[in-house]
Design an enzyme around this catalytic site. Structure first.
Site, PDB file in Angstrom:
ATOM      1  CB  SER A   7     -18.072  35.147 -38.500  1.00  0.00           C
ATOM      2  OG  SER A   7     -18.007  34.913 -37.087  1.00  0.00           O
ATOM      3  CB  ILE A  61     -13.327  24.931 -35.566  1.00  0.00           C
ATOM      4  CG1 ILE A  61     -12.648  24.339 -34.143  1.00  0.00           C
ATOM      5  CG2 ILE A  61     -12.035  25.638 -36.323  1.00  0.00           C
ATOM      6  CD1 ILE A  61     -12.356  25.354 -33.053  1.00  0.00           C
ATOM      7  CG  ASN A 106      -5.661  40.715 -27.225  1.00  0.00           C
ATOM      8  OD1 ASN A 106      -6.454  40.543 -26.648  1.00  0.00           O
ATOM      9  ND2 ASN A 106      -4.424  40.687 -27.095  1.00  0.00           N
ATOM     10  NE  ARG A 122     -11.425  37.703 -26.644  1.00  0.00           N
ATOM     11  CZ  ARG A 122     -10.739  37.244 -25.671  1.00  0.00           C
ATOM     12  NH1 ARG A 122      -9.794  37.914 -24.827  1.00  0.00           N
ATOM     13  NH2 ARG A 122     -10.881  36.078 -25.131  1.00  0.00           N
ATOM     14  CD  GLU A 136     -12.810  36.003 -31.322  1.00  0.00           C
ATOM     15  OE1 GLU A 136     -11.963  36.040 -30.418  1.00  0.00           O
ATOM     16  OE2 GLU A 136     -12.462  35.453 -32.642  1.00  0.00           O
ATOM     17  CG  PHE A 178     -10.763  34.387 -14.537  1.00  0.00           C
ATOM     18  CD1 PHE A 178     -11.566  34.639 -15.596  1.00  0.00           C
ATOM     19  CD2 PHE A 178      -9.789  35.238 -14.275  1.00  0.00           C
ATOM     20  CE1 PHE A 178     -11.308  35.771 -16.437  1.00  0.00           C
ATOM     21  CE2 PHE A 178      -9.611  36.248 -15.032  1.00  0.00           C
ATOM     22  CZ  PHE A 178     -10.608  36.392 -16.144  1.00  0.00           C
TER      23      PHE A 178
HETATM   24  P1  TGC Z   1      -3.882  33.969 -17.810  1.00  0.00           P
HETATM   25  O1  TGC Z   1      -2.760  33.469 -16.539  1.00  0.00           O
HETATM   26  O2  TGC Z   1      -4.609  35.217 -17.465  1.00  0.00           O
HETATM   27  O3  TGC Z   1      -2.781  34.378 -19.038  1.00  0.00           O
HETATM   28  C1  TGC Z   1      -2.106  33.268 -19.612  1.00  0.00           C
HETATM   29  C2  TGC Z   1      -0.907  33.994 -20.393  1.00  0.00           C
HETATM   30  O4  TGC Z   1      -1.732  34.864 -21.580  1.00  0.00           O
HETATM   31  C3  TGC Z   1      -1.406  36.475 -21.378  1.00  0.00           C
HETATM   32  N1  TGC Z   1      -2.658  36.826 -21.693  1.00  0.00           N
HETATM   33  C4  TGC Z   1      -2.654  37.488 -23.002  1.00  0.00           C
HETATM   34  N2  TGC Z   1      -1.983  38.026 -23.601  1.00  0.00           N
HETATM   35  C5  TGC Z   1      -2.418  38.534 -24.755  1.00  0.00           C
HETATM   36  N3  TGC Z   1      -3.833  39.002 -25.068  1.00  0.00           N
HETATM   37  C6  TGC Z   1      -4.323  38.835 -23.952  1.00  0.00           C
HETATM   38  N4  TGC Z   1      -5.911  39.145 -24.122  1.00  0.00           N
HETATM   39  C7  TGC Z   1      -4.067  37.987 -22.890  1.00  0.00           C
HETATM   40  N5  TGC Z   1      -4.855  37.659 -21.781  1.00  0.00           N
HETATM   41  C8  TGC Z   1      -3.959  36.900 -21.174  1.00  0.00           C
HETATM   42  C9  TGC Z   1      -1.071  36.301 -19.878  1.00  0.00           C
HETATM   43  O5  TGC Z   1      -0.233  37.585 -19.793  1.00  0.00           O
HETATM   44  C10 TGC Z   1      -0.006  35.071 -19.575  1.00  0.00           C
HETATM   45  O6  TGC Z   1       1.117  35.260 -20.256  1.00  0.00           O
HETATM   46  P2  TGC Z   1       2.392  34.788 -19.458  1.00  0.00           P
HETATM   47  O7  TGC Z   1       3.551  35.192 -20.591  1.00  0.00           O
HETATM   48  O8  TGC Z   1       2.428  35.217 -18.119  1.00  0.00           O
HETATM   49  O9  TGC Z   1       2.163  33.263 -19.800  1.00  0.00           O
HETATM   50  O10 TGC Z   1      -4.750  32.878 -18.407  1.00  0.00           O
HETATM   51  P3  TGC Z   1      -5.989  32.149 -17.677  1.00  0.00           P
HETATM   52  O11 TGC Z   1      -5.702  30.475 -18.072  1.00  0.00           O
HETATM   53  O12 TGC Z   1      -6.191  32.789 -16.285  1.00  0.00           O
HETATM   54  O13 TGC Z   1      -7.096  32.746 -18.770  1.00  0.00           O
HETATM   55  C11 TGC Z   1      -7.640  33.746 -18.823  1.00  0.00           C
HETATM   56  C12 TGC Z   1      -8.979  34.074 -19.580  1.00  0.00           C
HETATM   57  C13 TGC Z   1     -10.075  33.236 -19.054  1.00  0.00           C
HETATM   58  C14 TGC Z   1      -9.314  35.663 -19.809  1.00  0.00           C
HETATM   59  C15 TGC Z   1      -8.863  33.490 -21.203  1.00  0.00           C
HETATM   60  O14 TGC Z   1      -8.776  32.077 -20.963  1.00  0.00           O
HETATM   61  C16 TGC Z   1      -9.804  33.657 -22.095  1.00  0.00           C
HETATM   62  O15 TGC Z   1     -10.070  34.810 -22.747  1.00  0.00           O
HETATM   63  N6  TGC Z   1     -10.720  32.883 -22.147  1.00  0.00           N
HETATM   64  C17 TGC Z   1     -11.892  32.932 -23.206  1.00  0.00           C
HETATM   65  C18 TGC Z   1     -11.486  31.904 -24.278  1.00  0.00           C
HETATM   66  C19 TGC Z   1     -12.037  32.546 -25.743  1.00  0.00           C
HETATM   67  O16 TGC Z   1     -12.206  33.841 -25.937  1.00  0.00           O
HETATM   68  N7  TGC Z   1     -11.943  31.784 -26.672  1.00  0.00           N
HETATM   69  C20 TGC Z   1     -12.185  31.942 -27.905  1.00  0.00           C
HETATM   70  C21 TGC Z   1     -11.856  31.016 -29.001  1.00  0.00           C
HETATM   71  S1  TGC Z   1     -11.914  31.554 -30.853  1.00  0.00           S
HETATM   72  C22 TGC Z   1     -13.528  31.814 -31.386  1.00  0.00           C
HETATM   73  O17 TGC Z   1     -14.269  31.936 -30.626  1.00  0.00           O
HETATM   74  C23 TGC Z   1     -13.419  32.459 -32.458  1.00  0.00           C
HETATM   75  S2  TGC Z   1     -15.485  32.643 -32.875  1.00  0.00           S
HETATM   76  C24 TGC Z   1     -15.212  33.151 -34.652  1.00  0.00           C
HETATM   77  C25 TGC Z   1     -15.137  34.732 -34.854  1.00  0.00           C
HETATM   78  O18 TGC Z   1     -14.453  35.362 -34.440  1.00  0.00           O
HETATM   79  O19 TGC Z   1     -15.918  35.108 -35.579  1.00  0.00           O
HETATM   80  P1  FAD Z   2     -18.447  27.344 -21.366  1.00  0.00           P
HETATM   81  O1  FAD Z   2     -16.926  27.992 -21.306  1.00  0.00           O
HETATM   82  O2  FAD Z   2     -18.790  25.976 -21.102  1.00  0.00           O
HETATM   83  O3  FAD Z   2     -19.410  28.445 -20.808  1.00  0.00           O
HETATM   84  C1  FAD Z   2     -20.646  28.035 -20.342  1.00  0.00           C
HETATM   85  C2  FAD Z   2     -21.141  29.417 -19.720  1.00  0.00           C
HETATM   86  O4  FAD Z   2     -20.322  29.375 -18.273  1.00  0.00           O
HETATM   87  C3  FAD Z   2     -21.225  30.753 -20.133  1.00  0.00           C
HETATM   88  O5  FAD Z   2     -21.960  31.450 -19.743  1.00  0.00           O
HETATM   89  C4  FAD Z   2     -19.859  31.238 -19.464  1.00  0.00           C
HETATM   90  O6  FAD Z   2     -19.610  32.622 -19.409  1.00  0.00           O
HETATM   91  C5  FAD Z   2     -19.901  30.810 -17.972  1.00  0.00           C
HETATM   92  N1  FAD Z   2     -18.528  30.607 -17.366  1.00  0.00           N
HETATM   93  C6  FAD Z   2     -17.723  29.879 -17.621  1.00  0.00           C
HETATM   94  N2  FAD Z   2     -16.798  29.946 -16.825  1.00  0.00           N
HETATM   95  C7  FAD Z   2     -16.900  30.915 -16.006  1.00  0.00           C
HETATM   96  C8  FAD Z   2     -16.187  31.641 -14.847  1.00  0.00           C
HETATM   97  N3  FAD Z   2     -15.181  31.534 -14.568  1.00  0.00           N
HETATM   98  N4  FAD Z   2     -17.292  32.500 -14.245  1.00  0.00           N
HETATM   99  C9  FAD Z   2     -18.533  32.774 -14.474  1.00  0.00           C
HETATM  100  N5  FAD Z   2     -19.176  32.004 -15.744  1.00  0.00           N
HETATM  101  C10 FAD Z   2     -18.228  31.031 -16.439  1.00  0.00           C
HETATM  102  N6  FAD Z   2     -13.860  28.699 -30.725  1.00  0.00           N
HETATM  103  C11 FAD Z   2     -12.576  28.404 -31.604  1.00  0.00           C
HETATM  104  O7  FAD Z   2     -11.519  28.160 -31.094  1.00  0.00           O
HETATM  105  N7  FAD Z   2     -12.363  28.758 -33.095  1.00  0.00           N
HETATM  106  C12 FAD Z   2     -13.514  29.136 -33.670  1.00  0.00           C
HETATM  107  O8  FAD Z   2     -13.201  29.273 -34.948  1.00  0.00           O
HETATM  108  C13 FAD Z   2     -14.642  29.156 -32.910  1.00  0.00           C
HETATM  109  N8  FAD Z   2     -16.061  29.700 -33.440  1.00  0.00           N
HETATM  110  C14 FAD Z   2     -17.078  29.543 -33.053  1.00  0.00           C
HETATM  111  C15 FAD Z   2     -18.263  29.802 -33.794  1.00  0.00           C
HETATM  112  C16 FAD Z   2     -19.499  29.690 -33.221  1.00  0.00           C
HETATM  113  C17 FAD Z   2     -20.801  29.869 -33.957  1.00  0.00           C
HETATM  114  C18 FAD Z   2     -19.601  29.494 -31.903  1.00  0.00           C
HETATM  115  C19 FAD Z   2     -20.991  29.387 -31.067  1.00  0.00           C
HETATM  116  C20 FAD Z   2     -18.104  29.325 -31.102  1.00  0.00           C
HETATM  117  C21 FAD Z   2     -17.053  29.350 -31.696  1.00  0.00           C
HETATM  118  N9  FAD Z   2     -16.142  28.942 -30.741  1.00  0.00           N
HETATM  119  C22 FAD Z   2     -14.788  29.050 -31.519  1.00  0.00           C
HETATM  120  C23 FAD Z   2     -15.966  28.465 -29.659  1.00  0.00           C
HETATM  121  C24 FAD Z   2     -16.372  29.771 -28.568  1.00  0.00           C
HETATM  122  O9  FAD Z   2     -15.017  30.344 -28.502  1.00  0.00           O
HETATM  123  C25 FAD Z   2     -16.845  29.326 -27.180  1.00  0.00           C
HETATM  124  O10 FAD Z   2     -18.081  28.736 -27.444  1.00  0.00           O
HETATM  125  C26 FAD Z   2     -16.741  30.174 -26.117  1.00  0.00           C
HETATM  126  O11 FAD Z   2     -15.325  30.366 -25.761  1.00  0.00           O
HETATM  127  C27 FAD Z   2     -17.382  29.670 -24.895  1.00  0.00           C
HETATM  128  O12 FAD Z   2     -16.944  28.128 -24.603  1.00  0.00           O
HETATM  129  P2  FAD Z   2     -18.295  27.302 -24.226  1.00  0.00           P
HETATM  130  O13 FAD Z   2     -19.166  27.305 -25.273  1.00  0.00           O
HETATM  131  O14 FAD Z   2     -17.576  26.000 -23.916  1.00  0.00           O
HETATM  132  O15 FAD Z   2     -18.982  27.804 -23.141  1.00  0.00           O
END
Ligand code: TGC
Ligand code: FAD
Length: 367
Positions: free
Chosen positions: A74, A146, A223, A226, A346, A366
């Site tokens: 991570s 974060i 991307n 992930r 992610e 979604f």
């Molecule tokens: P949507 O309308 O689908 O897309 C908005 C715009 O984004 C573009 N797009 C992408 N571009 C590049 N890569 C992708 N994978 C993309 N997916 C979508 C899309 O084409 C569009 O572009 P434009 O030019 O038309 O504006 O967006 P939405 O609001 O409906 O959301 C889609 C959804 C739910 C899939 C997205 O919000 C999502 O992936 N949610 C999950 C959030 C998430 O993964 N958060 C992670 C936070 S960081 C983290 O967790 C770090 S952990 C620490 C570690 O890694 O160790």
């Molecule tokens: P929620 O979005 O509230 O989801 C709760 C539950 O509801 C989940 O099971 C989810 O799948 C489900 N759910 C939500 N929406 C839907 C839907 N439309 N349909 C069906 N089911 C749904 N974020 C950063 O930005 N940067 C970081 O560095 C980072 N590091 C992290 C480190 C750790 C240890 C952890 C635990 C998280 C970290 N995150 C980070 C945050 C992480 O990306 C979020 O926790 C993750 O995206 C899920 O969001 P949430 O926890 O708010 O859950």
């Protein structure tokens, strides 16, 4: 060679200490320079002191780091694939010159602030805002969960502006910026996870990434991270499988090693199958990425499958170790608990299911 080098580093530097770090909820900041010295930070980026390795090489490194602990992978993911990638992909030339080389060396640490307490899976709803004030930007809001937040020198912050979501490089010493570490996690304990508070943080105009507007800015970075998880999760799974196999060969019950029971063999073979399939999938997607053919949907396919299977392998391995499986004397429950976070961050398994569901049906589900 890269795989063997990282494996040796993990064996020498991580494995002897990781149980203690996990128990203490600690990851030494100095690890950054060790990882930087090995060329593992921003490994797949080119220029600005980055090694420009292939996607497959980067994946192998993630696999070996996570075979040690998900917290270590991570750290490298957030530094290289989120913070550095964001600057490399979207930053100005000045931002790249300022940050990338010291981050590649592990001299400066970065974090990536997208998630908020009320906006995890749906970051589009974020409340953190950036408004213009003369030539400056003023940022307000709170980011949650974060990784590396409390040890970061620079935070890449995604905030809502009049022109949609934009990214900003926020130096940690900016007035009004504070990081509060999140305590009492039972997963990813050897990893710093923080809340970031931005209170009237004043930044110069050039703190914003110049071009990108909208969610595609942060999602493009996701991307990359992930992709690393596709490999990394198989590293954690491999450690669990190997630990269970070794244990089963020597643990005797009913006068026989438990490896001699058909039920144990069934578990080990199922673990081996998913480990082998998941590793081949990672290699396949890696080669597609190196060939410029890996789309975000392919990355979701790998992340969903491999993390889910890794968690299942960890749980099965835990059963083979019996009571010993619940202690930190063995790595299995540490990996099992870590993988619960990896399943969620992610993009949760549900979100990746919906991404794939949309890809095959053409219908977004979604909302
Ligand atoms: P949507 O309308 O689908 O897309 C908005 C715009 O984004 C573009 N797009 C992408 N571009 C590049 N890569 C992708 N994978 C993309 N997916 C979508 C899309 O084409 C569009 O572009 P434009 O030019 O038309 O504006 O967006 P939405 O609001 O409906 O959301 C889609 C959804 C739910 C899939 C997205 O919000 C999502 O992936 N949610 C999950 C959030 C998430 O993964 N958060 C992670 C936070 S960081 C983290 O967790 C770090 S952990 C620490 C570690 O890694 O160790
Ligand atoms: P929620 O979005 O509230 O989801 C709760 C539950 O509801 C989940 O099971 C989810 O799948 C489900 N759910 C939500 N929406 C839907 C839907 N439309 N349909 C069906 N089911 C749904 N974020 C950063 O930005 N940067 C970081 O560095 C980072 N590091 C992290 C480190 C750790 C240890 C952890 C635990 C998280 C970290 N995150 C980070 C945050 C992480 O990306 C979020 O926790 C993750 O995206 C899920 O969001 P949430 O926890 O708010 O859950």
């Amino acid at each position: 060679m890269i795989r063997d080098t990282v494996r040796a580093f993990v064996t020498d530097q991580i494995l002897p200490r990781i149980g203690d770090w996990f128990e203490q909820g600690f990851l030494p900041k100095e690890l950054a320079r060790n990882l930087g010295g090995l060329g593992l930070l921003g490994m797949h980026l080119s220029g600005y002191g980055c090694p420009g390795a292939s996607a497959v090489a980067y994946g192998l490194a993630c696999m070996e780091l996570e075979a040690g602990d998900s917290g270590v992978r991570s750290f490298a993911s957030v530094q290289g694939s989120l913070a550095m990638f964001a600057i490399h992909r979207w930053g100005s030339e000045e931002q790249k010159q300022q940050w990338l080389a010291p981050m590649a060396a592990g001299e400066k640490i970065g974090c990536f602030g997208l998630t908020e307490a009320d906006f995890g899976s749906n970051p589009a709803g974020m409340r953190t805002s950036a408004r213009r004030d003369g030539g400056d930007w003023i940022l307000n809001g709170t980011k949650m969960w974060i990784t590396n937040g409390g040890i970061a020198d620079v935070a890449v912050i995604w905030a809502m502006t009049d022109e949609g979501i934009r990214g900003f490089c926020v130096p940690a010493q900016t007035k009004g910026f504070t990081a509060n570490d999140i305590e009492r996690k039972l997963s990813l304990r050897a990893s710093i996870t923080s809340e970031l508070v931005l209170h009237d943080c004043r930044l110069p105009a050039d703190a914003a990434f110049p071009e990108v507007h909208g969610l595609k800015g942060p999602l493009a970075c996701l991307n990359e991270a992930r992709y690393g998880i596709i490999w990394g999760s198989m590293g954690a799974a491999r450690t669990c499988y190997e630990t269970a196999l070794d244990y089963a060969k020597t643990r005797v019950q009913f006068d026989r090693p438990i490896a001699a029971f058909q039920l144990t063999q069934q578990k080990l073979v199922d673990m081996l199958l998913e480990l082998g399939k998941g590793t081949l999938l990672a290699l396949h997607i890696g080669r597609m990425k190196d060939g410029g053919r890996a789309a975000p949907d392919h990355v979701s396919f790998g992340k969903l499958n491999n993390v889910r299977e890794a968690l299942q392998i960890a749980r099965e391995a835990r059963t083979i170790l019996g009571a010993n499986g619940v202690t930190l004397e063995y790595p299995v429950i540490r990996h099992m608990n870590n993988l619960e976070s990896v399943l969620t961050y992610e993009g949760t398994s549900e979100i990746h299911t919906l991404i794939l569901g949309q890809a095959i049906t053409g219908k977004p589900a979604f909302t």
